[in-house]
Design an enzyme around this catalytic site. Structure first.
Site, short mmCIF file in Angstrom:
data_model
loop_
_atom_site.label_atom_id
_atom_site.label_comp_id
_atom_site.label_asym_id
_atom_site.label_seq_id
_atom_site.Cartn_x
_atom_site.Cartn_y
_atom_site.Cartn_z
N CYS A 121 0.64 27.93 4.05
CA CYS A 121 0.02 26.98 3.76
C CYS A 121 0.15 25.67 4.64
O CYS A 121 -1.04 24.74 4.79
CB CYS A 121 0.39 26.18 2.42
SG CYS A 121 -0.18 27.38 1.07
N LYS A 164 -0.67 -2.85 -15.20
CA LYS A 164 -1.14 -2.89 -13.60
C LYS A 164 -1.95 -1.75 -13.04
O LYS A 164 -2.03 -2.32 -12.03
CB LYS A 164 0.56 -2.87 -12.33
CG LYS A 164 1.14 -3.19 -11.90
CD LYS A 164 2.38 -3.21 -10.58
CE LYS A 164 2.35 -3.16 -9.87
NZ LYS A 164 3.52 -2.65 -8.74
N HIS A 178 3.86 -1.88 1.68
CA HIS A 178 3.62 -3.23 1.47
C HIS A 178 3.04 -4.29 2.59
O HIS A 178 4.23 -4.44 3.09
CB HIS A 178 3.87 -3.68 0.34
CG HIS A 178 3.72 -2.36 -0.77
ND1 HIS A 178 2.71 -2.57 -1.54
CD2 HIS A 178 4.94 -1.49 -1.14
CE1 HIS A 178 2.63 -1.48 -2.56
NE2 HIS A 178 4.16 -1.09 -2.40
N CYS A 211 6.78 31.27 0.66
CA CYS A 211 7.63 30.89 1.91
C CYS A 211 9.37 31.08 0.62
O CYS A 211 10.13 30.72 1.92
CB CYS A 211 7.81 29.77 2.34
SG CYS A 211 7.06 28.71 1.74
N ILE A 225 4.85 3.65 0.13
CA ILE A 225 3.15 2.30 0.43
C ILE A 225 4.41 1.04 1.35
O ILE A 225 5.68 1.18 1.26
CB ILE A 225 2.48 2.09 -0.73
CG1 ILE A 225 2.02 2.46 -1.01
CG2 ILE A 225 2.05 0.77 0.56
CD1 ILE A 225 0.93 3.06 -0.38
#
Lengths: 419, 493
Positions: free
Chosen positions: B405, B253, B52, B445, B50
């Site tokens: 995939c 959190k 932020h 793979c 992320i």
């Protein structure tokens, strides 16, 4: 860009695709093509160098490559073109197939009918959510089989196998014969999911313990696997504290189930069954998308290649009929899983079917001295007794056209009747 | 043999890579030492990915300062390097009145930190934005500037650009001791070599305190805080399009549920203090905790499509803030310590400042001929049909799909190995190309990727490793086993 129009395109040149293509050609289709992503046809059989293939179909014991070669030879005899090293990127609802290969680049092929025969893949560790480190030395049994049988390398020396699927059992014996030590085969269920003959010939003959109702609860090793913890599980498959056993090993092979490889099918709008993870088909192996057929392990996971070939041959015939406009009208029975039955294929049967239909399914547990019964409403239409049903062996009951005459209801239920 | 460089950076995570790239703009020799076999092997490869917005850090802290500044750099940085960057926005959800108070506080804090666009959304609007959200949600802080990136791919591209401009990277070099020589140079001893430098930069992540304590008068204690995750398969319609944070409360959190730039869904992390920073194992307790908490955000949670579980270790300091800059008691020694969340968001800004001060101290002149970064080629899976056709025509290896995939071609795998700081391992190829990142987890793979690595790097197949250390994927040839040969008998377990 190459653009081609053909009658039937078969995706996959394993036993399913080859049988379907042979059937279609024998039924009079000349414009057909088989494509496969591997360098050679044969599918997963190429790495299955053990014997035991073909007992039903050829009444002899063949190795995987020998079995595949018979179909490859027959396809060659019939002049069926097979394009290898070609990966299908998409299949559309109206049968436009886009694929890529190093030689031909991107190709767009418009087919009148498509036969899906892509096979299946192995369930990886992530799907099991097994805690521990993410070190080297953890492979699916099929990956290890490829390393040993095709590449000539051993993944490790001290091996534990999680799951008792057939490939895991076969690899237990293979690794042992090649000089590795297989410490145990660990199965979370109270019964094996593999064929009984493989439990005898691959584990018992080599004194490899099969730990039923056990699973791997920890994986250790910073870089390469150093050891695992195995715990007993309760009836809800939850590990029982205090039952931990530790194994020092450098290799963990996973044989925890096979998943039909249906990403292309979904892209084409094919509906899947939650029980089989394969397409929902009628007795001609046609999916909900007209002109798209499915057969072999992409449809439902089989135990024996002989059954794959037989099923796929029928699918090939049906696809040929579809192209040659001999398709029947669309009024169906729905086939439902009843007590003790999982994943019955086909899920739909034409009401006016004129040849016998094999209903294939997985027993949901181990049942002794019981019968499989097919009912329509309150009417029993067919019954077959069996000494034992186990989830490791696909069960089959054949419906004859006369079973399906004069029935008012539209739902057929398959169930196991226990005493 | 002693290797001399002007500047030596310890650690090739996102911070070390960013610092190296900033310093590459000057006339100076720069060397990066990394104890693992590849870039980004620590917290950089195992975090939430992320960028932020900066509403979370305490105003006035270095975390707040660098977060907001660093976050504003990412969109341009990613565009210039050809990296994915998606400003998906974030929601911090509240389930009760107490949460609403916290959310209001976060909004004010964010505004103080200079975060723009913060708004509080109510129940109805939230469920129309995110239909899978727990209907018990009453409100949320809407954070439009929150973004997602691929942290390790970002580090790879930044390191490549640094290397193109002369920075050297050495792997498998674990720094065992550092000290200042009488001539003022730093002497750095690794497990296998010895290095001298004029300036030493500590970007050692979990090992930051260990390096610091050998050079500084003050002593630091690092708290190793592990976070475990679930990574779910790509879906055409992922359950959430925003990053969903839970409101920090007396219950802890919480965990996030977030899309990734590649269309996967990420659940986690836990926060457990552990002893060994290398202990990135997952545990059944940790994984159950993630599921339990994520279900508060996503009641219909399903991990049937789980691809993998992983964990990363944050470098947490008891002071709960970054340490960035020169060390007062040791001239020539610079550090970036405690770079835990929002460390990824902050790294480009931290690097700018550190490089600026170092250039001043060494009186470095800027290069006039900085090689521009080479924008990464578009992956095959993102090309349209025409582009694919052209690519295969130019090089048939673009037509050879290795990872089915994730649709990764042989050409992309070879290119990943040939990059300036190229992949040498199965994991290195995986993180650079996504080969093996999909639902089969490399089952198909991996042997093919191993063959290509062996061919490209000129080693035999049993010498190919998954990652660092002795992570060899194979134990030896079938023949050597049958003969009882111990040619590849590297270790006994």
């Amino acid at each position: 860009m190459t653009d081609r129009n053909i009658d039937i395109l078969v995706i996959g040149a394993g036993p399913a695709g080859l049988a379907a293509a042979i059937a279609a050609r024998e039924a009079g289709i000349t414009s057909l093509l088989v494509i496969d992503r591997e360098k050679e046809p044969g599918g997963i059989l190429r790495q299955c160098i053990h014997n035991g293939f073909g007992l039903h179909r050829f009444k002899e014991e063949l190795t995987g490559p020998e079995y595949a070669q018979r179909d490859i030879d027959r396809a060659a005899e019939l002049g069926i073109p097979i394009e290898c090293s070609t990966m299908v990127l998409s299949v559309s609802r109206d049968h436009l197939v886009t694929c890529v290969s190093p030689v031909y680049g991107i190709q767009r092929i418009q087919a009148k009918a498509v036969i899906l025969a892509m096979g299946c893949r192995e369930r990886p560790r992530g799907a099991l959510c097994t805690p521990g480190t993410r070190c080297a030395g953890i492979y699916s049994a099929g990956t290890a089989q490829r390393f040993v049988n095709l590449e000539g390398f051993m993944p490790g020396k001290r091996v534990v196998i999680l799951g008792s699927g057939d490939i895991g059992l076969i690899m237990a014996r293979r690794m042992t014969l090649q000089g590795a030590k297989v410490l145990a085969c660990v199965e979370i269920m109270p019964y094996s999911s593999g064929l009984n003959r493989n439990i005898v010939q691959c584990l018992q003959d080599y004194n490899i313990p099969l730990l039923l109702s056990h699973t791997v609860t920890d994986i250790r090793g910073l870089h390469r696997l150093e050891g695992i913890t195995v715990s007993e599980v309760d009836q809800n498959r939850k590990p029982v504290p205090g039952t931990e056993k530790h194994f020092a090993c450098d290799t963990l092979l996973l044989s925890c189930g096979l998943i039909p490889e249906n990403e292309l099918s979904l892209g084409a709008g094919v509906s899947l069954s939650s029980a089989t993870s394969g397409a929902i088909v009628d007795e001609t192996f046609e999916t909900n998308v007209p002109g798209i057929f499915a057969c072999g392990n992409v449809l439902h996971v089989h135990d024996l290649v002989d059954h794959v070939s037989a099923e796929s041959y029928k699918a090939g015939c049906s696809a040929a009929s579809f192209v040659l406009n001999r398709h029947s009208e669309d009024s169906y029975f729905s086939v439902m899983d009843g007590d003790g039955v999982r994943g019955t294929v086909p899920q739909r049967i034409h009401r006016n079917v004129d040849s016998p239909v094999d209903l294939m399914f997985r027993p949901a547990g181990v049942y002794r001295n019981c019968a499989v019964v097919v009912e329509c409403g309150n009417i029993e239409i067919c019954r077959k007794k069996a000494q034992i049903f186990t989830p490791g062996e696909m069960a089959l009951i054949t419906l004859k056209p006369e079973h399906l005459r004069n029935l008012d209801e539209n739902i057929l239920t398959v169930r196991i009747e226990r005493n | 043999m002693k290797t001399m460089s002007d500047i030596l950076i310890i650690g090739a995570g996102i911070t070390g890579c960013c610092v190296a790239r900033e310093l590459a703009a000057y006339h100076a020799s720069v060397l990066v030492l990394e104890k693992e076999s590849d870039l980004a092997e620590g917290a950089t490869k195992a975090n939430s990915g992320i960028v932020h917005a900066g509403y979370d850090a305490v105003p006035g802290s270095l975390k707040a300062y660098y977060n907001v500044r660093g976050a504003s750099m990412y969109s341009g940085l990613c565009a210039s390097l050809g990296l994915p960057y998606k400003q998906c926005g974030a929601l911090v959800i509240g389930m009760n009145d107490q949460d609403r108070e916290t959310i209001e506080k976060l909004r004010l804090r964010g505004e103080k930190n200079g975060v723009s666009g913060l708004r509080i959304l109510e129940h109805d609007e939230l469920l129309s934005l995110e239909s899978e959200l727990n209907p018990a949600v009453i409100c949320a802080l809407y954070v439009p500037s929150s973004a997602i990136i691929s942290p390790y791919e970002t580090a790879f591209a930044i390191a490549d650009h640094a290397a193109l401009n002369g920075v050297s990277f050495r792997f498998n070099e674990n720094v065992e001791a550092v000290h200042v020589q009488p001539d003022g140079l730093f002497r750095v001893l690794t497990s296998s070599d010895e290095y001298l430098c004029r300036v030493l930069v500590n970007c050692a992540g979990s090992y930051g305190a260990q390096i610091h304590n050998q050079l500084s008068d003050t002593k630091l204690e690092m708290i190793h805080r592990r976070g475990q995750y679930y990574l779910l398969d790509r879906m055409d319609h992922p359950p959430f399009t925003h990053t969903i944070f839970q409101c920090p409360s007396s219950m802890g959190k919480g965990v996030l549920v977030s899309p990734t730039v590649h269309g996967n869904t990420l659940l986690g992390p836990t926060a457990e203090d552990i002893v060994d920073p290398m202990d990135t194992a997952t545990t059944s307790e940790g994984l159950s905790e993630v599921l339990r908490k994520a279900a508060l955000t996503w009641p219909n949670i399903s991990v049937r499509s789980n691809i993998t579980n992983f964990s990363g270790v944050r470098a947490h300091l008891a002071t709960d803030d970054f340490i960035v800059g020169p060390c007062d008691s040791c001239p020539g020694y610079y550090e970036a310590i405690g770079i835990e969340s929002p460390g990824l968001s902050s790294a480009p800004a931290i690097a700018q400042d550190l490089a600026g001060i170092i250039a001043d101290q060494l009186n470095l002149s800027a290069k006039s001929d900085m090689v521009p970064c080479s924008v990464l080629p578009v992956p095959f899976r993102d090309m349209n049909t025409e582009e694919r056709e052209k690519a295969v025509a130019a090089d048939p290896a673009w037509g050879n799909i290795i990872c089915r995939c994730e649709t990764v071609t042989e050409a992309e795998i070879r290119a990943a190995i040939r990059r300036p700081v190229g992949a040498r391992t199965i994991d290195g190829v995986k993180r650079r190309t996504r080969a093996g990142m999909g639902r089969c987890q490399g089952g198909f793979c991996m042997p093919r990727v191993a063959d290509i690595i062996a061919e490209e790097t000129g080693v035999s197949l049993p010498d190919v490793k998954k990652g660092s250390g002795d992570s060899f994927i194979l134990a030896g040839s079938v023949e050597s086993f049958l003969k009882g040969d111990t040619a590849y008998d590297r270790s006994e377990y």
